[in-house]
Design an enzyme around this catalytic site. Structure first.
Site, mmCIF file in Angstrom:
data_model
loop_
_atom_site.group_PDB
_atom_site.id
_atom_site.type_symbol
_atom_site.label_atom_id
_atom_site.label_comp_id
_atom_site.label_asym_id
_atom_site.label_seq_id
_atom_site.Cartn_x
_atom_site.Cartn_y
_atom_site.Cartn_z
ATOM 1 N N HIS A 31 40.807 35.973 47.911
ATOM 2 C CA HIS A 31 40.825 36.680 46.618
ATOM 3 C C HIS A 31 39.706 37.466 46.284
ATOM 4 O O HIS A 31 38.614 36.900 45.532
ATOM 5 C CB HIS A 31 41.536 35.873 45.611
ATOM 6 C CG HIS A 31 42.077 36.423 44.168
ATOM 7 N ND1 HIS A 31 43.184 36.749 44.101
ATOM 8 C CD2 HIS A 31 41.408 37.137 43.402
ATOM 9 C CE1 HIS A 31 43.390 37.563 43.179
ATOM 10 N NE2 HIS A 31 42.270 37.812 42.512
ATOM 11 N N HIS A 33 38.525 41.906 45.141
ATOM 12 C CA HIS A 33 38.941 43.435 44.677
ATOM 13 C C HIS A 33 37.985 44.471 45.160
ATOM 14 O O HIS A 33 36.687 44.064 45.253
ATOM 15 C CB HIS A 33 39.392 43.490 43.343
ATOM 16 C CG HIS A 33 39.805 42.602 42.951
ATOM 17 N ND1 HIS A 33 41.167 42.081 42.932
ATOM 18 C CD2 HIS A 33 39.692 41.482 41.813
ATOM 19 C CE1 HIS A 33 41.795 41.209 42.233
ATOM 20 N NE2 HIS A 33 40.933 40.733 41.602
ATOM 21 N N TYR A 49 41.727 47.497 31.590
ATOM 22 C CA TYR A 49 40.364 47.554 31.606
ATOM 23 C C TYR A 49 39.857 48.754 32.683
ATOM 24 O O TYR A 49 40.356 49.185 33.390
ATOM 25 C CB TYR A 49 39.637 46.160 31.873
ATOM 26 C CG TYR A 49 40.012 45.835 33.348
ATOM 27 C CD1 TYR A 49 38.974 45.975 34.449
ATOM 28 C CD2 TYR A 49 41.225 44.976 33.561
ATOM 29 C CE1 TYR A 49 39.380 45.583 35.476
ATOM 30 C CE2 TYR A 49 41.565 44.572 34.742
ATOM 31 C CZ TYR A 49 40.591 44.826 35.870
ATOM 32 O OH TYR A 49 40.874 44.479 37.069
ATOM 33 N N HIS A 180 44.469 31.589 40.554
ATOM 34 C CA HIS A 180 43.531 31.207 39.644
ATOM 35 C C HIS A 180 43.872 29.627 39.189
ATOM 36 O O HIS A 180 44.083 29.624 37.905
ATOM 37 C CB HIS A 180 43.437 32.044 38.536
ATOM 38 C CG HIS A 180 42.986 33.374 38.702
ATOM 39 N ND1 HIS A 180 42.096 33.517 39.802
ATOM 40 C CD2 HIS A 180 43.192 34.586 38.236
ATOM 41 C CE1 HIS A 180 41.916 35.023 40.141
ATOM 42 N NE2 HIS A 180 42.453 35.493 38.874
ATOM 43 N N ASP A 248 37.338 35.643 43.932
ATOM 44 C CA ASP A 248 37.591 36.662 42.597
ATOM 45 C C ASP A 248 36.620 37.755 42.369
ATOM 46 O O ASP A 248 36.510 38.122 41.180
ATOM 47 C CB ASP A 248 37.932 35.915 41.262
ATOM 48 C CG ASP A 248 38.741 36.599 40.250
ATOM 49 O OD1 ASP A 248 39.394 37.528 40.692
ATOM 50 O OD2 ASP A 248 38.665 36.524 38.893
#
Length: 293
Positions: A31, A33, A49, A180, A248
Site C-alpha cells: 500500500h 501512492h 486534500y 489500515h 502507506d
C-alpha cells in the site's frame, strides 16, 4: 466543478532509516501512492486534500532502504478515477509492481482488460474520504464486482469497519481487501461489536486486511503506537494467510507528527513477532493477492 477546501498535507520524512530486521526476499509493500508532478497529472477537483509531490524516485529510494523489492501502488482519492499516474508508473515495471485502480460503474470490459495488461489487480472504493467513491449504490458496486471475477481481481475498501455493514460487503462475489487494520479508532476497543463482526469476516477467508496506516487509528502521537498492537494480533491470529502489510507512503493526511518509515516498519516486530508468519505476510500472501506469480 468547484474545488473543495484544502487541508494541510505534510510530506513524508525524506530520510527513511533501515529497519531493525532484514526483510525477506521478495518482500512487498502492499500500500503506497504516487503523487505528481501536478503539471503532468492534474488533481481531481473533488479531492479532500492536495499532497506534495511523491515521485517514483523517492518511492524507489524508500524501498532500497527498507529492503523491499515488490510494491502495490494504490490509486489515491486525489486523482478520482483518472489512473494515469498510477498505471504509467506500474506498467513500466511489470515484474515488481502492481496497481489497485479506481473506476466508476460505467467502466467497460475493454477498459478493465487494458488496465489488467498494465498491472492492475483490483479496484479501490474509498468510502471514508471525500471525493473517493464513484458508486452511488451497493447494487452498482455488485455489478462491477461480477465483471471483475474473470480477471481474478479484488475490491479494496477504505472504510471505518465500526460504521460499515460487513455482512453486506462480505456478500460480494470477489475477495475484499480492507485498509489500515480496519480504520477503526483504537479507543473504541477490540471488543466493539462491529470489530468482532469484522474479525468474523476475516475468518471466513474472503476478506484480506492491510497492516498499514497505524497513525490513522492510534490515540498516541508518537511511535511505537502500542495501542494498535492488540488489533494487529487479533487479525493475524484469525487468518495469518489473509494479512498483508504496507507503508502507506507518503502518508497523506497523517494526523499526528510524521513518523520515519524505518520506525514504522519496525512495528512489524511487535505486530507479528513470529519470523515465519512475518515472511508469509510480506511475501506469500502479497504474491497471492496481487498475483506476482
Amino acid at each position: 466543478m468547484t474545488e473543495v477546501p484544502q487541508k494541510p498535507c505534510p510530506p513524508a520524512d525524506p530520510a527513511p532509516r533501515k529497519p531493525k530486521f532484514v526483510m525477506p526476499a521478495d518482500a512487498c509493500d502492499s500500500h503506497a501512492h504516487i503523487f505528481g508532478p501536478a503539471a503532468t497529472y492534474p488533481w481531481s477537483p473533488a479531492r479532500g486534500y492536495t499532497p506534495p509531490d511523491a515521485l517514483p524516485e523517492a518511492y524507489e529510494h524508500l524501498h532500497k532502504v527498507l529492503g523491499i523489492t515488490r510494491g502495490v501502488i494504490t490509486q489515491p482519492s486525489v486523482y478520482g478515477t483518472d489512473n494515469s499516474a498510477t498505471l504509467d508508473y506500474v506498467s513500466a515495471h511489470p515484474d515488481r509492481l502492481r496497481a489497485v485502480v479506481s473506476v466508476g460503474p460505467g467502466i467497460s470490459d475493454r477498459e478493465l482488460e487494458a488496465m489488467h495488461a498494465k498491472g492492475a489487480r483490483g479496484i479501490r472504493v474509498n468510502i471514508a474520504d471525500p471525493g473517493g467513491n464513484p458508486f452511488k449504490s451497493f447494487s452498482e458496486l455488485r455489478r462491477v464486482a461480477e465483471r471483475l471475477k474473470p480477471l481474478g481481481w479484488h475490491i479494496e475498501l477504505l472504510l471505518h469497519v465500526h460504521e460499515a455493514d460487513m455482512h453486506e460487503l462480505g456478500s460480494l462475489p470477489v475477495p475484499l481487501s480492507i485498509g489500515h487494520l480496519g480504520y477503526m479508532p483504537v479507543g473504541l476497543g477490540i471488543d466493539h461489536p462491529r470489530y468482532r463482526g469484522f474479525l468474523d469476516r476475516v475468518a471466513d477467508g474472503n476478506c484480506w486486511v492491510k497492516l498499514s496506516g497505524p497513525y490513522r487509528i492510534t490515540a498516541e502521537r508518537h511511535l511505537p503506537y502500542a495501542d494498535t498492537v492488540p488489533f494487529a494480533h487479533a487479525l493475524v491470529a484469525r487468518r495469518p494467510d489473509r494479512i498483508v502489510w504496507g507503508t502507506d507512503w507518503p502518508h497523506p493526511m497523517c494526523p499526528i507528527p510524521m513518523p520515519n518509515d524505518g520506525a514504522l516498519a519496525d512495528m512489524l516486530l511487535d505486530w507479528v513477532p513470529d519470523e515465519a508468519v512475518r515472511k508469509r505476510i510480506l511475501v506469500d500472501n502479497a504474491a497471492e493477492l496481487y498475483r506476482f506469480t
